[in-house]
Scaffold this active site. Structure first.
Site, PDB file in Angstrom:
ATOM      1  CE  LYS B 127      -3.630  -2.445   2.325  1.00  0.00           C
ATOM      2  NZ  LYS B 127      -4.185  -2.900   3.598  1.00  0.00           N
ATOM      3  CD  GLN B 171      -3.196  -4.891   6.378  1.00  0.00           C
ATOM      4  OE1 GLN B 171      -3.169  -3.852   5.726  1.00  0.00           O
ATOM      5  NE2 GLN B 171      -3.609  -6.039   5.859  1.00  0.00           N
ATOM      6  CG  ASP B 194     -10.850  -0.603   4.254  1.00  0.00           C
ATOM      7  OD1 ASP B 194     -10.461  -0.758   3.086  1.00  0.00           O
ATOM      8  OD2 ASP B 194     -10.334  -1.183   5.220  1.00  0.00           O
TER       9      ASP B 194
END
Lengths: 367, 367
Positions: B127, B171, B194
C-alpha cells in the site's frame, strides 16, 4: 378510476419510490394505509406457536381453504394479517403491562405533524389510537405549515432528550420548503422507530451486524411468513419493487434469513420470468393486479404490499382496493396469499408498536 | 494442495466471509492479494474513453480475441485489470499533481498495523509503495502484538484529527484480544476509505443517498465494467457470494445501476440455474473453478474476484492461482472474462488510491 397508488401515509414523496412500474397519481384520500415505521431485526419478542404450518408447495399441503374469496377453484390459504396483527397487539399489551408493573416504565411514541394535510392528520390519529389500545403513551406535536426546519428540529431535539419518549416519528410528507433528510437525520438513532436511518439500513445489509430498528412494513411481511411457519432458508425469493421503505429492506431481510433473493424493478425485462421461479414473492410496486396467476410458481407464497384503488361501480365509494397481485388468479396457483386489504396493511402499525416497545426495553435493559 | 482461499489481505476473519461454499484453510502466505479498501460511489473522477466496447452477447461481437489463454476455441475478450489499474494510477498521479500545484495539498493515507504477521506487513508495504507511485503521502504506525485496543484507538484519533491524513486503514486481522468493530468504528467516517462503515453501506443501499466511500473491490469490479463499456442497466446480474466486503456491496452497486440482481450464496440450491440467466456475473466465493462453462449464458460478462491457490506440479512454487470461474471453459462461452491473476486484483489497490484522492478533494472542496 384506475389509478395506481400504494398508501404509505399517502406521502407522495415516499410513495413515488414504490412505483417503478407506474406513474403515481395524486394522493388518494382516506381508506386503508400502509404506514411508515420500524422495529428490531430478528428479534421476535412475542413467542407464539405458528397459526398453522404452510408448505411452500401446495401439493404437499392439502389442508382446507380458509376464507376463500375466489370461488371454488382456489386452493391457497389466506394469510390473515388482520388476525396476526390483532394477536401481536395483544402480546404487546401484555408486555407493556408487564414492563410497567416490573419497572414502572411505559413506552412512549412521539409523533410530529407539520401542516394541515387531512390525510396526515388521519394517520397521526390512527397511530395515537393504536398506541392507546396497547397502553403505549403517545405524544403529539402539531406545527403550522409555515414552520421552519429549525422549529421542527427543535421539537425533535426535545423528544431526543426526553426519557419518556422511546420512539419519534416525523409524519411525512413535510412541507416542500423543508429538507426531509435534514429533519429526519435529527432523530436520535436510538429512537428512530421508522428504521430508515442509513445506519440502520447498513446494519441490516451487513452480516454480523444488527440494526436497532427494521422498517415496519417489510418487518411485517417477514413476521407474517414467520407466524405462518413459511420456510425462508434456501428458498428462492423475489421482491418486486426496490423502494427504501419496503422493497429494498424486504430483500435484505429475506437475505438475512438465507433466501436466494432477486429484486425485480421497473428496469427489469420480463419480470414474469424471474417471478416464475420464486417460492416466496413480496410485491410492493403499487400497480393493481400487475402480477398474474400465470407469473406464479405453483405453491408459491405471496405477500402483497400494494394497496391500489380501482374503479368499482358496485361499491358505494365507487372504488375498491386491490393489491399488486391478481388475488383471484393467485389463489388458484399459490399455496398462500395475503389479501388486500387485511394482509400486510394491519401489520405495519403493529410493527411500529413493536418497535416502540423494543426501544423502551432496550433503553431500560428490560427483557 | 487444493485449498480454497480468497486473499483479502490474508485476513482469516475477513476472508471467511467470502467462503460460503467452502471451508477456509489457514491463510496462504505470499502471492497475489485482493485487499480491503474503498471509494466514492458513482464518482468517476477519471474520464477516459472506453478501452473498447463490449456487447453482452458474444454473437454480436465478432471482434478479435485479446490475450487468449485458452486455446483456439476461446472467443471471450480478456478484461485486463492490470492494464486498467495502471491507467487509473496514471490518472491519479496527474490529479494528485494538479491538486498539489493548485492548492498545495497532497492526499495522505494512514495505515495502522498491529502485530508482526508477515503477510500483513507485506500488504502494508504494498500500500505504501502504491501511494508513493502516485504521489500520495503515506503514514504508517506499527504497534506491538500486545497493544491494547485503547492504544490503537488513540492513534486512530490522532489521524482523525490530522488534516494531512485523508484516509485511514486499519490492517486486518487485529490481534484476537481486540474487538474489530470497536477499533474500526473509531475511524472517522470522512476518512473511512475502506467504506465498510454501516453508514456508508446504508447509503449505498438507499436510493437518493450517496455513500462517502464505496468498498474498493466491488468498486473495482464495476469500474472494469464501465471502462469496458459493458451495459449494466436492465441486464440480469448474478453476484455469487454475499460477503460484507465484496458480494453484498457489489450487488448494491449493480442495483444502483439498474441491473436486475440476484444473489447466490452457500444456501442457494442449484446456483447454476440462476447463474445461467445472468448477463453479468460477479463471483466472490473463494472456490476454485466452481463456476463452470456450462453455468454461463452465451455472451455473459464474467468478473471473477476469487483468487484461489491450487496444486500445480509444473509451477516452481508448487501451486498456481485460479479464480472462482473455470477460465478456460468461460472463455469459450462468455463474451468477456477477467483473468486470475491480473483481473480484479490490481483494481482493488487502484480504488483505494482513488478513494484517498476523492477524500482529499472532498475535504478541500477541490474539483
Amino acid at each position: 378510476m384506475s389509478s395506481s397508488l400504494v398508501f404509505i401515509d399517502s406521502s407522495t414523496s415516499t410513495a413515488s419510490h414504490l412505483l417503478p412500474f407506474s406513474r403515481i397519481t395524486t394522493p388518494f384520500n382516506g381508506a386503508v394505509s400502509l404506514r411508515r415505521s420500524v422495529g428490531p431485526l430478528n428479534v421476535r419478542p412475542f413467542v407464539l406457536s405458528p397459526l398453522r404450518t404452510l408448505s411452500v408447495n401446495s401439493s404437499n399441503n392439502p389442508s382446507p381453504v380458509i376464507n376463500d374469496k375466489s370461488g371454488g377453484e382456489a386452493s391457497a390459504k389466506v394469510i390473515d394479517g388482520k388476525m396476526v396483527a390483532k394477536q401481536i397487539r395483544d402480546e404487546i399489551t401484555a408486555e407493556v403491562l408487564k414492563m410497567k408493573e416490573a419497572i414502572g416504565v411505559v413506552p412512549g411514541l412521539a409523533v410530529i405533524l407539520v401542516g394541515d394535510r387531512k390525510d396526515s392528520a388521519t394517520y397521526v390519529r390512527n397511530k395515537k389510537k393504536a398506541c392507546e389500545s396497547v397502553g403505549i403513551n403517545s405524544f403529539e406535536v402539531r406545527l403550522p405549515e409555515d414552520s421552519t426546519e429549525q422549529e421542527v428540529i427543535k421539537f425533535i431535539s426535545e423528544f431526543n432528550n426526553d426519557p419518556s419518549v422511546h420512539g419519534i416519528l416525523v409524519q411525512l410528507p413535510l412541507p416542500s420548503h423543508m429538507d426531509e433528510q435534514n429533519v429526519l437525520n435529527a432523530v436520535d438513532i436510538e429512537k428512530d422507530v421508522d428504521g430508515f436511518h442509513p445506519l440502520n439500513i447498513g446494519r441490516l445489509a451487513m452480516r454480523g451486524r444488527d440494526p436497532l430498528f427494521v422498517p415496519c412494513t417489510p418487518k411485517g411481511c417477514i413476521e407474517l411468513l414467520h407466524r405462518y411457519a413459511v420456510e425462508i432458508k434456501g428458498k428462492r425469493a423475489v421482491v418486486i419493487g426496490r423502494s427504501n421503505i419496503v422493497g429494498m429492506p424486504a430483500a435484505l431481510l429475506l437475505q438475512r434469513e438465507d433466501a436466494t433473493v432477486s429484486i425485480v424493478h421497473s428496469r427489469t425485462k420480463n419480470p414474469e420470468e424471474i417471478v416464475k421461479h420464486a417460492d416466496i414473492i413480496i410485491s410492493a410496486v403499487g400497480q393493481p393486479n400487475m402480477v398474474r396467476g400465470s407469473w406464479l410458481k405453483p405453491g408459491a407464497v405471496v405477500i402483497d404490499v400494494g394497496i391500489n384503488p380501482v374503479e368499482d361501480a358496485k361499491s358505494p365509494r365507487g372504488y375498491k382496493l386491490v393489491g399488486d397481485v391478481c388475488y383471484e388468479e393467485a389463489c388458484k396457483v399459490a399455496s398462500a396469499v395475503t389479501p388486500v386489504p387485511g394482509g400486510v396493511g394491519p401489520m405495519t402499525i403493529a410493527m411500529l408498536l413493536s418497535n416502540t416497545l423494543s426501544s423502551a426495553k432496550r433503553t431500560h435493559n428490560f427483557q
